[in-house]
Design an enzyme around this catalytic site. Structure first.
Site, PDB file in Angstrom:
ATOM      1  CE  LYS A   1      -7.085  -0.779   6.544  1.00 29.25           C
ATOM      2  NZ  LYS A   1      -7.791  -0.173   5.413  1.00 29.25           N
TER       3      LYS A   1
ATOM      4  CD  GLN B   1      -6.583  -4.632   3.935  1.00 25.49           C
ATOM      5  OE1 GLN B   1      -7.522  -5.404   4.158  1.00 25.49           O
ATOM      6  NE2 GLN B   1      -6.774  -3.349   3.692  1.00 25.49           N
TER       7      GLN B   1
ATOM      8  CG  HIS C   1      -1.873   1.002   1.438  1.00 26.36           C
ATOM      9  ND1 HIS C   1      -1.580   2.281   1.849  1.00 26.36           N
ATOM     10  CD2 HIS C   1      -3.216   0.968   1.259  1.00 26.36           C
ATOM     11  CE1 HIS C   1      -2.697   2.981   1.920  1.00 26.36           C
ATOM     12  NE2 HIS C   1      -3.709   2.218   1.567  1.00 26.36           N
TER      13      HIS C   1
ATOM     14  CG  ASP D   1       0.825  -2.516   6.327  1.00 25.53           C
ATOM     15  OD1 ASP D   1      -0.130  -2.721   7.092  1.00 25.53           O
ATOM     16  OD2 ASP D   1       0.754  -1.780   5.328  1.00 25.53           O
TER      17      ASP D   1
ATOM     18  CB  CYS E   1      -3.666   3.305  -1.518  1.00 26.97           C
ATOM     19  SG  CYS E   1      -4.922   4.524  -1.186  1.00 26.97           S
TER      20      CYS E   1
HETATM   21  N1  7TS Z   1      -1.472  -0.764   4.773  1.00 23.15           N
HETATM   22  C1  7TS Z   1      -2.382  -1.540   4.186  1.00 23.15           C
HETATM   23  C2  7TS Z   1      -2.005  -2.923   3.750  1.00 23.15           C
HETATM   24  C3  7TS Z   1      -3.675  -1.064   4.004  1.00 23.15           C
HETATM   25  O1  7TS Z   1      -4.590  -1.845   3.432  1.00 23.15           O
HETATM   26  C4  7TS Z   1      -4.022   0.241   4.428  1.00 23.15           C
HETATM   27  C5  7TS Z   1      -5.370   0.846   4.184  1.00 23.15           C
HETATM   28  C6  7TS Z   1      -3.024   1.003   5.058  1.00 23.15           C
HETATM   29  C7  7TS Z   1      -1.766   0.475   5.206  1.00 23.15           C
HETATM   30  C8  7TS Z   1      -3.294   2.374   5.605  1.00 23.15           C
HETATM   31  O2  7TS Z   1      -4.137   2.270   6.703  1.00 23.15           O
HETATM   32  P1  7TS Z   1      -4.710   3.580   7.432  1.00 23.15           P
HETATM   33  O3  7TS Z   1      -5.728   3.036   8.383  1.00 23.15           O
HETATM   34  O4  7TS Z   1      -3.565   4.231   8.108  1.00 23.15           O
HETATM   35  O5  7TS Z   1      -5.302   4.422   6.360  1.00 23.15           O
HETATM   36  N2  7TS Z   1      -6.061   0.277   3.098  1.00 23.15           N
HETATM   37  C9  7TS Z   1      -7.148   0.746   2.496  1.00 23.15           C
HETATM   38  C10 7TS Z   1      -7.761   0.100   1.428  1.00 23.15           C
HETATM   39  O6  7TS Z   1      -7.382  -0.952   0.934  1.00 23.15           O
HETATM   40  N3  7TS Z   1      -8.828   0.821   1.017  1.00 23.15           N
HETATM   41  O7  7TS Z   1      -8.910   1.906   1.794  1.00 23.15           O
HETATM   42  C11 7TS Z   1      -7.890   1.870   2.722  1.00 23.15           C
END
Ligand code: 7TS
Length: 404
Positions: free
Chosen positions: A224, A201, A121, A198, A362
Site C-alpha cells: 500500500k 491505511q 477490516h 493496524d 472487508c
Molecule cells: N487492515 C486494514 C485497515 C486494511 O485496509 C487492509 C487491507 C488490511 C488490514 C489487510 O492488509 P493485507 O495487505 O494483509 O491484505 N485493505 C484493503 C482494502 O481496503 N481493499 O483491499 C484491501
C-alpha cells in the site's frame, strides 16, 4: 509542493489505457501503484545480488544480507522504533496481526477481554475471534457513531482490568476516519492493556512515530506504500516480542536444535522462520525512500486537497450519499447512489477506464451498521489529479443515466 507531472511520469502504469480509455486509478486503499525505481530495484536484486540471506559465507549472500538488514534499519528510522530488532519483516498486515493474536493465546484465560473497534477490516477482527474461541476470552467491540467515528466515552466505559489487548486501526479503510489512537493508547495503558495499531491505511499518508505513540505493536503492508506485494512490517516493543512465543517454527529462527529441545534465536530472527521475501524486503526500503523524497507533509497536503475537491464534486451528483464524514479523514470517499447497486456503477465506470472498489471493503460490520450491502470507494493517492476526479463525476452521471 507536489510536482504532479513529474510524479505521474514515475508510474508507468498510469499512462496505460484500460478498456481503451486513459486509466484513472482510484483503488489506492486496496493497493498502490509502483514507481519505476521500485520496479527497477526488484529486477536489479535478481540481476545482481540474488542469494539466500543470513547463512552464506559467499559474497552474494553477504551482499543480499547487508541489503536486507539495511532495509530493516531504514524502516526502523522511518517509524522511529527504538531498536532495529523491534522491526520484523512479515508478508503483510494480515500476517502481523495473526502473529500477535496467536502469541496472545499463551497469555489469555476465560474472562479476559480482547477489544476491537467497530471500524476494523476483517483481518483485524477474525484473528482475535479465533483467539477468543481458543482461550475463552471475550471479544468486546468499541462502537461507532453515524459519521464513522469511534465513541470514545463508550471506549472508556468498556475498558477495565479485564482488557488484555486493544486492537484498532489508525485509519479506517472503508470510511477514511483517522482514529485518535494516541489518546486511545494512553487510556488502554492505564488499565494495563497492550495496544496493537493496524496502520495499513495510515502509512500511505503519514509517517508513524511508534515511540511517540507508545503503541505496543504497529503493523502495515508494503504494497500500500508503493512497495511489493507480500511484504509488511510488524513493529513490536522489545519487551513484548521477548514475551511472545514464536509464530512459526523452522530454519533461521533457532539458536540450537536437538530432538529433545530447541532454543530460539534472538530478535528479530525468532519471528522470521524460513527464507523470507528477500527482494521484497529490500525493495520496501526503496519504496520508503521514494515516498520520503516526495515528503509526507507534501503528500498529506495534496491528498487533502483531492479529498476536499472530490467530496464537493461528488456531492453535486443527485442521490449521492457519502459514508464517513468525520472532520478527521484521509483521502477515501465511500459513497452510494440512490436506487443503484454499487456493483453496477463500478462495472460501468470500469468500461470508462475508472478503477474504484465496490462492496463491503472487508468491513462488513460497518456496512451492517449503515444497513447497506456496500459502497463504491474512491481512494486517492498523491499521483491522482483533480482532472481524474472530474472524469469520475462524469462517469458516474453517465452510469446513473443508463441505470435509472
Ligand atoms: N487492515 C486494514 C485497515 C486494511 O485496509 C487492509 C487491507 C488490511 C488490514 C489487510 O492488509 P493485507 O495487505 O494483509 O491484505 N485493505 C484493503 C482494502 O481496503 N481493499 O483491499 C484491501
Amino acid at each position: 509542493m507536489i510536482n504532479i507531472q513529474k510524479i505521474r511520469a514515475d508510474f508507468p502504469i498510469l499512462s496505460q489505457k484500460v478498456n481503451g480509455k486513459s486509466l484513472v486509478y482510484f483503488d489506492n486503499a486496496a493497493t498502490s501503484q509502483k514507481p519505476q525505481v521500485v520496479i527497477d530495484a526488484e529486477a536489479n536484486y535478481y540481476k545482481e545480488i540474488n542469494a539466500n540471506i543470513h547463512r552464506g559465507v559467499h559474497t552474494l549472500s553477504q551482499l543480499a544480507t547487508d541489503a536486507y538488514e539495511r532495509s530493516r534499519l531504514k524502516i526502523q528510522q522511518h517509524i522511529n522504533a527504538k531498536f532495529s530488532h523491534e522491526v520484523l519483516f512479515t508478508s503483510g498486515t494480515t500476517h502481523g496481526i495473526n502473529l500477535v493474536a496467536n502469541g496472545f493465546s499463551s497469555f489469555l484465560k476465560p474472562g479476559d477481554e480482547v477489544m476491537v473497534s467497530a471500524l476494523e477490516h476483517h483481518s483485524n477482527i477474525v484473528p482475535w475471534q479465533m483467539l477468543c474461541e481458543k482461550t475463552g476470552a471475550k471479544l468486546v467491540v468499541i462502537p461507532m457513531n453515524e459519521i464513522g467515528e469511534l465513541i470514545l466515552s463508550e471506549y472508556e466505559r468498556l475498558l477495565s482490568e479485564k482488557t488484555k489487548i486493544v486492537t484498532v486501526n489508525h485509519i479506517s479503510n472503508a470510511l477514511g476516519t483517522i482514529n485518535p489512537i494516541k489518546l486511545m493508547i494512553n487510556k488502554a495503558h492505564k488499565v494495563g492493556a497492550a495496544v496493537l495499531i493496524d496502520g495499513a491505511q495510515a502509512v500511505p499518508h503519514l509517517k508513524p512515530d511508534v515511540q511517540e505513540l507508545n503503541c505496543d505493536f504497529y503493523v502495515f503492508s508494503g504494497h500500500k506504500i508503493c512497495g511489493p506485494t507480500g511484504t509488511g512490517i510488524l513493529y513490536g516493543k522489545e519487551e513484548w516480542l521477548n514475551k511472545l512465543p514464536p509464530y512459526q517454527g523452522g530454519g533461521e529462527m533457532i539458536a540450537t536444535v536437538t530432538f529433545e529441545k530447541t532454543t530460539y534465536a534472538e530478535l528479530p530472527h525468532k519471528f522470521e522462520a524460513g527464507t523470507p521475501n528477500i527482494a521484497g524486503g529490500i525493495v520496501l526500503g526503496t519504496a520508503i525512500d521514494y515516498l520520503n523524497e516526495i515528503g509526507f507533509e507534501n503528500i498529506a497536503a495534496y491528498e487533502h486537497e483531492l479529498l476536499e475537491y472530490g467530496t464537493k464534486q461528488l456531492l453535486e451528483i443527485e442521490g449521492l450519499k457519502i459514508y464517513g464524514t468525520s472532520s478527521q479523514k484521509t483521502s477515501v470517499i465511500s459513497f452510494t447512489v440512490e436506487g443503484i447497486h454499487p456493483y453496477d456503477i463500478g462495472t460501468i465506470i470500469d468500461k470508462l477506464g475508472i478503477a474504484v472498489r465496490t462492496g463491503h471493503h472487508c468491513a462488513q460490520p460497518i456496512m451492517d451498521f449503515y444497513q447497506i450491502p456496500g459502497t463504491l470507494r474512491a481512494s486517492f493517492a498523491f499521483y491522482n489529479t483533480k482532472e481524474e476526479i472530474d472524469a469520475l463525476v462524469v462517469a458516474i452521471k453517465k452510469a446513473q443515466q443508463m441505470l435509472t
